[in-house]
Design an enzyme around this catalytic site. Structure first.
Site, PDB file in Angstrom:
ATOM      1  N   ASN A 109     -36.629  22.630  -0.941  1.00 49.26           N
ATOM      2  CA  ASN A 109     -37.345  21.904   0.109  1.00 49.26           C
ATOM      3  C   ASN A 109     -38.739  22.463   0.367  1.00 49.26           C
ATOM      4  O   ASN A 109     -39.534  21.841   1.083  1.00 49.26           O
ATOM      5  CB  ASN A 109     -36.541  21.924   1.416  1.00 49.26           C
ATOM      6  CG  ASN A 109     -35.391  20.937   1.389  1.00 49.26           C
ATOM      7  OD1 ASN A 109     -35.497  19.862   0.795  1.00 49.26           O
ATOM      8  ND2 ASN A 109     -34.276  21.293   2.004  1.00 49.26           N
TER       9      ASN A 109
ATOM     10  N   MET B 264     -42.623  23.990  -0.761  1.00 45.94           N
ATOM     11  CA  MET B 264     -43.697  23.419  -1.564  1.00 45.94           C
ATOM     12  C   MET B 264     -43.490  23.692  -3.055  1.00 45.94           C
ATOM     13  O   MET B 264     -43.587  22.777  -3.878  1.00 45.94           O
ATOM     14  CB  MET B 264     -45.041  23.981  -1.111  1.00 45.94           C
ATOM     15  CG  MET B 264     -46.203  23.478  -1.931  1.00 45.94           C
ATOM     16  SD  MET B 264     -47.838  23.965  -1.317  1.00 45.94           S
ATOM     17  CE  MET B 264     -47.757  25.740  -1.492  1.00 45.94           C
TER      18      MET B 264
ATOM     19  N   GLY C 228     -40.651  24.927  -4.658  1.00 42.80           N
ATOM     20  CA  GLY C 228     -39.353  24.447  -5.144  1.00 42.80           C
ATOM     21  C   GLY C 228     -39.336  22.940  -5.360  1.00 42.80           C
ATOM     22  O   GLY C 228     -38.798  22.452  -6.361  1.00 42.80           O
TER      23      GLY C 228
ATOM     24  N   LEU D  89     -26.513  26.194   2.644  1.00 44.01           N
ATOM     25  CA  LEU D  89     -26.368  27.511   2.016  1.00 44.01           C
ATOM     26  C   LEU D  89     -27.423  28.466   2.558  1.00 44.01           C
ATOM     27  O   LEU D  89     -28.621  28.248   2.376  1.00 44.01           O
ATOM     28  CB  LEU D  89     -26.521  27.391   0.496  1.00 44.01           C
ATOM     29  CG  LEU D  89     -26.483  28.704  -0.287  1.00 44.01           C
ATOM     30  CD1 LEU D  89     -25.114  29.366  -0.181  1.00 44.01           C
ATOM     31  CD2 LEU D  89     -26.870  28.472  -1.746  1.00 44.01           C
TER      32      LEU D  89
ATOM     33  N   GLY E 215     -42.914  35.383  -7.303  1.00 45.27           N
ATOM     34  CA  GLY E 215     -43.463  36.377  -6.391  1.00 45.27           C
ATOM     35  C   GLY E 215     -44.750  35.916  -5.745  1.00 45.27           C
ATOM     36  O   GLY E 215     -44.886  34.766  -5.333  1.00 45.27           O
TER      37      GLY E 215
ATOM     38  N   CYS F 113     -49.998  39.000  -3.625  1.00 44.94           N
ATOM     39  CA  CYS F 113     -50.163  40.095  -2.660  1.00 44.94           C
ATOM     40  C   CYS F 113     -49.452  41.370  -3.106  1.00 44.94           C
ATOM     41  O   CYS F 113     -49.556  42.399  -2.436  1.00 44.94           O
ATOM     42  CB  CYS F 113     -49.675  39.676  -1.281  1.00 44.94           C
ATOM     43  SG  CYS F 113     -47.896  39.531  -1.149  1.00 44.94           S
TER      44      CYS F 113
ATOM     45  N   LYS G 186     -41.568  41.461  -2.362  1.00 46.45           N
ATOM     46  CA  LYS G 186     -41.819  40.783  -3.640  1.00 46.45           C
ATOM     47  C   LYS G 186     -41.865  41.773  -4.803  1.00 46.45           C
ATOM     48  O   LYS G 186     -41.388  41.475  -5.908  1.00 46.45           O
ATOM     49  CB  LYS G 186     -43.129  39.992  -3.556  1.00 46.45           C
ATOM     50  CG  LYS G 186     -43.024  38.738  -2.701  1.00 46.45           C
ATOM     51  CD  LYS G 186     -41.981  37.780  -3.248  1.00 46.45           C
ATOM     52  CE  LYS G 186     -41.880  36.495  -2.478  1.00 46.45           C
ATOM     53  NZ  LYS G 186     -40.862  35.564  -3.028  1.00 46.45           N
TER      54      LYS G 186
ATOM     55  N   HIS H  91     -50.989  29.078   5.476  1.00 45.74           N
ATOM     56  CA  HIS H  91     -51.991  29.782   4.684  1.00 45.74           C
ATOM     57  C   HIS H  91     -53.362  29.155   4.908  1.00 45.74           C
ATOM     58  O   HIS H  91     -53.509  28.125   5.562  1.00 45.74           O
ATOM     59  CB  HIS H  91     -51.605  29.741   3.206  1.00 45.74           C
ATOM     60  CG  HIS H  91     -50.457  30.632   2.869  1.00 45.74           C
ATOM     61  ND1 HIS H  91     -49.211  30.156   2.566  1.00 45.74           N
ATOM     62  CD2 HIS H  91     -50.365  31.988   2.789  1.00 45.74           C
ATOM     63  CE1 HIS H  91     -48.392  31.172   2.315  1.00 45.74           C
ATOM     64  NE2 HIS H  91     -49.071  32.295   2.452  1.00 45.74           N
TER      65      HIS H  91
ATOM     66  N   TRP I 111     -60.929  32.220  10.983  1.00 41.84           N
ATOM     67  CA  TRP I 111     -60.764  33.668  11.062  1.00 41.84           C
ATOM     68  C   TRP I 111     -61.626  34.386  10.022  1.00 41.84           C
ATOM     69  O   TRP I 111     -61.818  33.907   8.900  1.00 41.84           O
ATOM     70  CB  TRP I 111     -59.307  34.031  10.823  1.00 41.84           C
ATOM     71  CG  TRP I 111     -58.470  33.973  12.069  1.00 41.84           C
ATOM     72  CD1 TRP I 111     -58.667  33.193  13.166  1.00 41.84           C
ATOM     73  CD2 TRP I 111     -57.289  34.729  12.339  1.00 41.84           C
ATOM     74  NE1 TRP I 111     -57.691  33.405  14.099  1.00 41.84           N
ATOM     75  CE2 TRP I 111     -56.837  34.349  13.619  1.00 41.84           C
ATOM     76  CE3 TRP I 111     -56.572  35.684  11.624  1.00 41.84           C
ATOM     77  CZ2 TRP I 111     -55.686  34.893  14.205  1.00 41.84           C
ATOM     78  CZ3 TRP I 111     -55.433  36.226  12.199  1.00 41.84           C
ATOM     79  CH2 TRP I 111     -55.001  35.838  13.475  1.00 41.84           C
TER      80      TRP I 111
ATOM     81  N   ARG J 152     -61.102  33.869  -2.730  1.00 38.73           N
ATOM     82  CA  ARG J 152     -59.723  33.476  -2.983  1.00 38.73           C
ATOM     83  C   ARG J 152     -59.661  32.475  -4.135  1.00 38.73           C
ATOM     84  O   ARG J 152     -60.568  31.664  -4.324  1.00 38.73           O
ATOM     85  CB  ARG J 152     -59.090  32.852  -1.731  1.00 38.73           C
ATOM     86  CG  ARG J 152     -58.831  33.827  -0.601  1.00 38.73           C
ATOM     87  CD  ARG J 152     -57.772  34.843  -0.937  1.00 38.73           C
ATOM     88  NE  ARG J 152     -57.522  35.756   0.169  1.00 38.73           N
ATOM     89  CZ  ARG J 152     -58.138  36.918   0.347  1.00 38.73           C
ATOM     90  NH1 ARG J 152     -59.073  37.306  -0.504  1.00 38.73           N
ATOM     91  NH2 ARG J 152     -57.842  37.690   1.367  1.00 38.73           N
TER      92      ARG J 152
END
Length: 363
Positions: free
Chosen positions: A13, A15, A17, A42, A109, A112, A143, A182, A246, A253
């Site tokens: 469910n 992003m 996956g 689950l 992972g 970061c 991770k 994010h 911020w 990035r």
């Protein structure tokens, strides 16, 4: 005859996956071969529940895309939840996969994992060579543990558990909650809210809040809005002339469209082991997945504002943290394995914005 493997996508469910499921279907895997379970069905932190699933489902491959994720604010505010949830998910799924005899697993992972001041672009060898970014250290440690769990099971039990480390991802199914999203989805939502506020579209803002979560008080003030203390209704005080983000706007990035990440994940999962082993080692088995170029936060803000149609000013609050100065992935290994990104950044942001509008039921 159905000869496709039976595949469990943990976190379907989310992003990433959901993108993996989309790409598996697009590549011809029958829907009945893709096993998915919601969190209600689950709890992946419950090792016995995971064991029960693996005992009764004949699973050949696992994509471990489930994780607790968030931006700088969420990582800072909830470090215990980030390290606990992610460690429990990883240990439960990987241990029970081995117990059930499932030898193919792909762990997803994050960039970061690398030191805050790692040499750029960041190669896989940079892992564990320096101090992590403090604002997301608990998540990063979890991770890193996931990578090392996979390596340890491979070394001791001969499993084929692989790890991919994506750069910043965006696209359909992203999280737009302003308290824990994010940077790129936060920009999309902030600029879109500001555009609606400047146009006096209060109904659109209300619908957006219902779709993507409550707008924090500081953002309401920035948008020139006031919430009624009793009924919770919104009302305009003024029209905004600027939006504040911020940090300083100077960090760099890298951003990758999520369907490109999904294709990379499937590519790595299905690579011949001899090829995978050529580019990895038992003690350095993870693979970077990146777009190949990066931009400053200010440059990204200007790109997103243009695509969204926001015409006001963009300001930066230098009292807020920037995070890591730069996080550009060295994806040379994966490119040598035959994968390249397909979605151009501007086209990808446009598609992400269109998906956001559809998910918001806002036009």
């Amino acid at each position: 005859m159905n000869t496709h493997p039976r595949i469990f996508v943990a976190g379907h469910n989310g992003m990433v996956g959901s993108a993996i499921v989309r790409q598996l279907l697009a590549q011809g895997v029958p829907r009945e071969n893709i096993i998915t379970k919601s969190h209600k069905q689950l709890d992946l932190t419950d090792q016995y529940a995971v064991r029960h699933l693996f005992q009764f489902e004949h699973i050949d491959q696992i994509y471990l895309a489930a994780a607790k994720v968030g931006g700088i604010y969420a990582n800072n505010a909830y470090p215990a939840e980030f390290i606990y949830s992610n460690l429990m998910i990883e240990t439960s799924v990987i241990q029970e996969a081995w117990r059930a005899g499932i030898h193919k697993l792909l762990f997803l992972g994050s960039s970061c994992i690398y030191p805050k001041h790692a040499q750029q672009p960041m190669a896989e060898e940079a892992l564990l060579t320096g101090q992590l970014e403090p604002t997301n250290e608990p998540y990063a440690i979890a991770k890193i543990a996931g990578i090392k769990i996979c390596e340890s099971y491979n070394r001791q039990y001969g499993t084929d558990y692989r790890s991919v480390m994506p750069t910043n991802l965006y696209g359909p199914g992203d999280n737009y909650h302003l308290a824990n999203s994010h940077v790129l989805p936060a920009m999309i939502r902030k600029f879109h809210l500001a555009k609606m506020s400047m146009e006096g579209d209060l109904a659109g803002i209300v619908a957006n809040e219902q779709a993507h979560g409550e707008i924090p008080v500081d953002i309401l003030q920035m948008l020139g809005l006031l919430r009624d203390d009793e009924g919770g209704e919104l009302a305009f005080l003024r029209h905004p002339h600027s939006i504040q983000l911020w940090g300083t706007g100077t960090p760099y990035r890298e951003f990758l469209y999520v369907d490109d990440m999904a294709k990379a994940s499937i590519h790595v999962m299905n690579l011949d082991k001899a090829i995978y082993d050529t580019y990895t080692s038992p003690m350095l088995s993870h693979i970077n997945v990146g777009y190949g170029s990066d931009f400053t936060i200010r440059e990204m803000a200007e790109k997103v504002a243009k695509i969204v149609g926001y015409k006001g000013d963009i300001e930066f609050d230098a009292t807020k943290p920037d995070g890591t100065p730069r996080k550009l992935m060295d994806s040379t290994r994966l490119r040598n394995m035959g994968w390249l990104p397909e979605v151009d950044l501007e086209a990808g942001v446009r598609m992400a914005f269109e998906a956001y509008l559809a998910e918001s039921s806002v036009t």
